[in-house]
Write an enzyme that holds these catalytic residues in place. Sequence first.
Site, PDB file in Angstrom:
ATOM      1  N   TYR A 116      -8.887 -67.631 -46.626  1.00 24.79           N
ATOM      2  CA  TYR A 116      -9.882 -68.282 -45.600  1.00 24.79           C
ATOM      3  C   TYR A 116     -11.090 -67.907 -45.825  1.00 24.79           C
ATOM      4  O   TYR A 116     -11.454 -66.649 -46.001  1.00 24.79           O
ATOM      5  CB  TYR A 116      -9.497 -67.508 -44.402  1.00 24.79           C
ATOM      6  CG  TYR A 116      -7.915 -67.966 -43.675  1.00 24.79           C
ATOM      7  CD1 TYR A 116      -7.334 -69.145 -44.591  1.00 24.79           C
ATOM      8  CD2 TYR A 116      -7.285 -67.419 -42.791  1.00 24.79           C
ATOM      9  CE1 TYR A 116      -5.858 -69.425 -44.031  1.00 24.79           C
ATOM     10  CE2 TYR A 116      -6.320 -67.773 -42.191  1.00 24.79           C
ATOM     11  CZ  TYR A 116      -5.615 -68.789 -42.916  1.00 24.79           C
ATOM     12  OH  TYR A 116      -4.205 -69.251 -42.387  1.00 24.79           O
ATOM     13  N   SER A 130      -9.176 -69.092 -32.242  1.00 19.45           N
ATOM     14  CA  SER A 130     -10.297 -69.440 -31.667  1.00 19.45           C
ATOM     15  C   SER A 130     -11.626 -68.656 -32.048  1.00 19.45           C
ATOM     16  O   SER A 130     -11.310 -67.170 -32.073  1.00 19.45           O
ATOM     17  CB  SER A 130     -10.229 -69.230 -30.013  1.00 19.45           C
ATOM     18  OG  SER A 130     -11.552 -69.680 -29.375  1.00 19.45           O
TER      19      SER A 130
HETATM   20  P1  NAP Z   1      -5.066 -74.239 -33.885  1.00 18.53           P
HETATM   21  O1  NAP Z   1      -4.927 -72.662 -33.355  1.00 18.53           O
HETATM   22  O2  NAP Z   1      -4.109 -75.010 -33.500  1.00 18.53           O
HETATM   23  O3  NAP Z   1      -6.381 -74.831 -32.926  1.00 18.53           O
HETATM   24  C1  NAP Z   1      -7.710 -74.402 -33.389  1.00 18.53           C
HETATM   25  C2  NAP Z   1      -8.664 -75.090 -32.803  1.00 18.53           C
HETATM   26  O4  NAP Z   1      -8.487 -75.131 -31.060  1.00 18.53           O
HETATM   27  C3  NAP Z   1      -9.962 -74.532 -32.959  1.00 18.53           C
HETATM   28  O5  NAP Z   1     -10.923 -75.822 -32.891  1.00 18.53           O
HETATM   29  C4  NAP Z   1     -10.478 -73.941 -31.479  1.00 18.53           C
HETATM   30  O6  NAP Z   1     -11.673 -73.957 -31.232  1.00 18.53           O
HETATM   31  C5  NAP Z   1      -9.559 -74.859 -30.497  1.00 18.53           C
HETATM   32  N1  NAP Z   1      -9.358 -73.852 -29.591  1.00 18.53           N
HETATM   33  C6  NAP Z   1      -8.753 -72.537 -29.239  1.00 18.53           C
HETATM   34  N2  NAP Z   1      -8.648 -72.305 -28.186  1.00 18.53           N
HETATM   35  C7  NAP Z   1      -9.320 -73.161 -27.309  1.00 18.53           C
HETATM   36  C8  NAP Z   1      -9.457 -73.317 -25.902  1.00 18.53           C
HETATM   37  N3  NAP Z   1      -9.092 -72.288 -24.951  1.00 18.53           N
HETATM   38  N4  NAP Z   1     -10.041 -74.552 -25.475  1.00 18.53           N
HETATM   39  C9  NAP Z   1     -10.702 -75.302 -26.252  1.00 18.53           C
HETATM   40  N5  NAP Z   1     -10.456 -75.273 -27.725  1.00 18.53           N
HETATM   41  C10 NAP Z   1      -9.745 -74.267 -28.106  1.00 18.53           C
HETATM   42  O7  NAP Z   1      -5.333 -74.423 -35.419  1.00 18.53           O
HETATM   43  P2  NAP Z   1      -5.327 -73.640 -36.512  1.00 18.53           P
HETATM   44  O8  NAP Z   1      -6.624 -72.852 -36.856  1.00 18.53           O
HETATM   45  O9  NAP Z   1      -5.140 -74.434 -37.601  1.00 18.53           O
HETATM   46  O10 NAP Z   1      -4.092 -72.846 -36.449  1.00 18.53           O
HETATM   47  C11 NAP Z   1      -4.071 -71.319 -35.958  1.00 18.53           C
HETATM   48  C12 NAP Z   1      -3.928 -70.525 -36.985  1.00 18.53           C
HETATM   49  O11 NAP Z   1      -2.668 -70.588 -37.874  1.00 18.53           O
HETATM   50  C13 NAP Z   1      -5.114 -70.264 -38.162  1.00 18.53           C
HETATM   51  O12 NAP Z   1      -6.136 -69.935 -37.787  1.00 18.53           O
HETATM   52  C14 NAP Z   1      -4.197 -69.533 -39.354  1.00 18.53           C
HETATM   53  O13 NAP Z   1      -4.597 -68.111 -38.916  1.00 18.53           O
HETATM   54  C15 NAP Z   1      -2.920 -69.959 -39.256  1.00 18.53           C
HETATM   55  N6  NAP Z   1      -2.468 -71.130 -40.103  1.00 18.53           N
HETATM   56  C16 NAP Z   1      -1.518 -70.693 -41.135  1.00 18.53           C
HETATM   57  C17 NAP Z   1      -1.193 -71.564 -41.902  1.00 18.53           C
HETATM   58  C18 NAP Z   1      -0.341 -71.370 -43.053  1.00 18.53           C
HETATM   59  O14 NAP Z   1      -0.047 -72.236 -44.086  1.00 18.53           O
HETATM   60  N7  NAP Z   1       0.305 -70.225 -43.073  1.00 18.53           N
HETATM   61  C19 NAP Z   1      -1.849 -73.214 -41.877  1.00 18.53           C
HETATM   62  C20 NAP Z   1      -2.746 -73.314 -40.985  1.00 18.53           C
HETATM   63  C21 NAP Z   1      -3.143 -72.330 -40.102  1.00 18.53           C
HETATM   64  P3  NAP Z   1     -12.773 -72.576 -31.137  1.00 18.53           P
HETATM   65  O15 NAP Z   1     -12.859 -71.983 -32.057  1.00 18.53           O
HETATM   66  O16 NAP Z   1     -14.270 -73.328 -30.666  1.00 18.53           O
HETATM   67  O17 NAP Z   1     -12.209 -72.182 -29.971  1.00 18.53           O
END
Ligand code: NAP
Length: 271
Positions: free
Chosen positions: A52, A233
């Site tokens: 990251y 977030s």
């Molecule tokens: P996610 O958690 O599904 O979505 C994140 C998005 O949602 C961001 O744009 C965030 O914006 C928004 N968000 C969060 N809370 C909100 C709320 N209450 N209201 C409105 N918008 C909201 O996406 P992700 O980051 O892909 O996945 C989560 C975590 O999983 C990652 O950060 C990472 O740690 C992990 N991950 C792991 C892998 C793997 O291969 N192992 C792959 C992908 C992800 P804001 O920041 O503006 O709130």
Amino acid sequence: MQRRPFGPLGIDVPVIGLGTWNMERDDRKSAVAAIERAIELGLTHVDTAEMYGSGRVESIVAQAITGKRDRVFLVSKVLPRNATFEGTLRACEASLARLGTDHLDVYLLHWREDLPLADTFRAFEQLKQQGKIRAWGVSNFDETDLEDAWREGRPACNQVLYHLGERTVEHRVIPWCEEHDVAVVAYSPLGATGGFPRSRPLDELAKRVGATPREVALAFLTRRESGFAIPKSSNPAHVDELARQVELDAAAIAELERAFPLGAWHGMPSL
Ligand code: NAP
């Protein structure tokens, strides 16, 4: 925040944690404040990775957890290209240095490539013996990968893509994990940036149970005893919403299953 046993670890971990992918693109102050807020609200499972921001996110996490390390369930990941025996040891040291800590709670192989799993897992075991990690796990493993992994060692968890619009891990991967007491951690549980579904049934159900659609989605994804979720977030106000928990009864779950059908197995999904 509700907590439950994390696979075979013998410790309770909050059902909802905080992801940190892409945080280096956000305002740093806000990202640090969001992690701090998450810890305050009990979302103490903080997920990061050396990938990251090429290490920059681990330094953001370090800033947020200073003085609170003992309250955090800290997870990081080694990139597959670094996951030789020696490379894994080096990558872990580098992550620990960036995170400003002497140990990780869980260290994951981010996804599988062609390096032998046995070498990576031997390094994980050595790190465990040295007290540098408490446990190790895998990510993006389908049930064939899990079978291969099981021949070489005992992963504590499998972190997988799982959200309302992508439920295919329910076919084979979650059942395999449950059978072997491996925790299932849903990544991108909100459908990743910009991917949260607009759905009238979801909105109506959320209204009826007095919650927001995102709260309902997280409750659905963590409805099984094996399940955890790590929404990301960088906004403390958004974290407040993620931390509010709602209980879904069987009728609500059935409604969501109809609104977001499982579909056929289409291979292991990943981002
Ligand atoms: P996610 O958690 O599904 O979505 C994140 C998005 O949602 C961001 O744009 C965030 O914006 C928004 N968000 C969060 N809370 C909100 C709320 N209450 N209201 C409105 N918008 C909201 O996406 P992700 O980051 O892909 O996945 C989560 C975590 O999983 C990652 O950060 C990472 O740690 C992990 N991950 C792991 C892998 C793997 O291969 N192992 C792959 C992908 C992800 P804001 O920041 O503006 O709130």
